[in-house]
Design a protein around this motif. Structure first.
Motif: not given
Length: 89
Positions: A27-43
């Motif tokens: 979460v300190n380097s990922a962009d929002a698209v990567s976070i949303a795409a790879n973490v179920t429950g985070i849109g």
């Protein structure tokens, strides 16, 4: 394609999807698209909030710091904790 080939293809697709969602996200380097795409429950909205908080306040020291992001509570964090890292060993 016979039934065995169809079954094997379906199994491979399921395995690929499961593997893609198994990635741990920093979460300190990922962009929002990567976070949303790879973490179920985070849109997209929560992913944007994570990135905005990080940009405004600096890097997260631990995954527990995500409690400071509006919209992320204990239930959400409990469900996604194993998918996140802060880049620290």
């Amino acid at each position: 394609m016979n039934i065995l080939q169809k079954t094997l293809f379906a199994a491979l697709v399921c395995l690929a999807v499961g593997t893609a969602n198994a990635e741990v996200v920093d979460v300190n380097s990922a962009d929002a698209v990567s976070i949303a795409a790879n973490v179920t429950g985070i849109g997209p909205a929560k992913a944007e909030a994570i990135v905005a908080y990080r940009e405004a306040n600096g890097p997260f020291k631990s995954v527990d710091d995500l409690f400071l992001v509006k919209g992320i509570g204990s239930a959400t964090l409990d469900n996604i904790r194993d998918k996140l890292t802060t880049g620290e060993p």
